[in-house]
Write an enzyme that holds these catalytic residues in place. Sequence first.
Site, PDB file in Angstrom:
ATOM      1  CG  LEU A  17      -2.014  -1.041   1.319  1.00  0.00           C
ATOM      2  CD1 LEU A  17      -2.732  -0.935   2.651  1.00  0.00           C
ATOM      3  CD2 LEU A  17      -3.006  -0.913   0.164  1.00  0.00           C
ATOM      4  CG  ASP A  18       0.541   4.090  -3.064  1.00  0.00           C
ATOM      5  OD1 ASP A  18       1.418   3.317  -3.471  1.00  0.00           O
ATOM      6  OD2 ASP A  18      -0.402   4.501  -3.771  1.00  0.00           O
ATOM      7  CE  LYS A  19       5.299   9.220   4.393  1.00  0.00           C
ATOM      8  NZ  LYS A  19       6.274  10.320   4.194  1.00  0.00           N
ATOM      9  CB  THR A  47      -2.956   3.956   0.688  1.00  0.00           C
ATOM     10  OG1 THR A  47      -2.906   4.835  -0.441  1.00  0.00           O
ATOM     11  CG2 THR A  47      -4.202   3.091   0.588  1.00  0.00           C
ATOM     12  NE  ARG A  67      -1.794   8.128  -4.892  1.00  0.00           N
ATOM     13  CZ  ARG A  67      -0.551   8.319  -4.474  1.00  0.00           C
ATOM     14  NH1 ARG A  67       0.186   7.280  -4.107  1.00  0.00           N
ATOM     15  NH2 ARG A  67      -0.041   9.523  -4.436  1.00  0.00           N
TER      16      ARG A  67
END
Length: 341
Positions: free
Chosen positions: A153-155, A157, A256
Site C-alpha cells: 500500500l502507498d505510504k 494509503t 490513484r
Amino acid sequence: MLKEKKIYININKKIFTKNIRIDKFLFNYFKKKKISRKKIQNNIKIGNVLLNNNKIKKNNKLNINDKIIFIYKKDFFYKNKKKFIYQNKKIKINIHYEDNDILIINKQPGLIVHPGHGNYKNTLINWLKYYYYKNNINQLNYFNYRLGLLHRLDKNTSGLLIIAKNINSYNNLKLQFLNKTIKKQYIALVWGKPINNYYIINNYIGRNIKNRIKMKVYSNKKYGKLAITKYKIIKNYKFLTLIKCIIKTGRTHQIRVHLNYIGNPIFNDDIYGGNKILYKFNNFYNKNKYTKTINNCFNILPRQALHAYYLKFKHPTTKKNIKFIIDIPNDIKNLINYLKK
C-alpha cells in the site's frame, strides 16, 4: 543515523589505466561487490568521493600517485538493500488477524512498506524483521527482502495487508495473486462526481517518462501493463464523492492514476493533483465561502482519502475462503461527517 566509513585508494602502476575516468575506475575496483556505476556516480555527486582531498566530478581522469578517499555508509554495499534489514520494535502495528500461516495487518497512513530512498529503518519490513525475531519465526531465509509480504500500500494509503509466515503460505498466496483470485476493495473520496455511477476502467499503466515518481495511463501495452479498476458511487456530497473501488490488477498507484485519468482525482492526493482546490467540479456561487470549507477539509484529512477495507482469499492451509473487513479510519470518517453537515 548510519556512521560513515572511508576507503583509501592509492593509484599505483598496478591498478592504473591511462585516461580512465574516476567513476569507471571505481566501478571496476568494486566489481566483486556488484555496485552499479550509477550508484557510484551518485556518491561522487553528493561529495562522498575525494580525489587528492578535493571534491570532483564523475568524469575526472586519474593519474599515477593520485589518492582517492571513498566515503560510504554501512549499507552502501548491500545490493538493493535486500541483504541487510534493520529491526525496529518502536513502530506500532495494528494486527487485525494472525494464525500459524498468515498475518493480516491494518496499516496506518504515513507508514512506508519497503525500505528505500533514504528510509531504511522506519518501514513495515523493519517491524516485520523484529516481530519474526521476537516470535522465533525461522523461515526468514526463504523470504529474503520481502519477509513474507505479498503486496503493498502507498505510504499515505491505509488498510489491510497480507503477510505469509512460512514459505508454503507465501508460495500459495503468491499464486493466488498471480491468478487474480484474491479480492481487494477500497473506499475513496474523489473530487466532483464521476459521470457514471458504476464503471470499469481498463487500460495500461506505466512509468511517466517526464516524471519518474508518477505513473501514467497509456493506450497500449508498449509502455505499460494492463490495469483494471471498477468503481461504484456510494454517496455524493457538495464537491466530493465517496466511492468503492475493486481492483482486478495490482499496478503501482493504480487507483490513484485511474481516478485522475477519468477526471476525478482522489482528495488530497499530492502526486495526482488532488491536493489542490479544484473549482471546476462545482458550481460555486461564493468561492470565498467554499474555499474556507475546503481548507477545513484539508485540515481534517491531511493525506489522500484512500483506504483498503476488504480482503477475500483462500486460506493457504485450510483452503477455505476467508474474508476480512475493517471500518473506515477515523480521519476519513471525520471528513465524511463534516461533509454531511
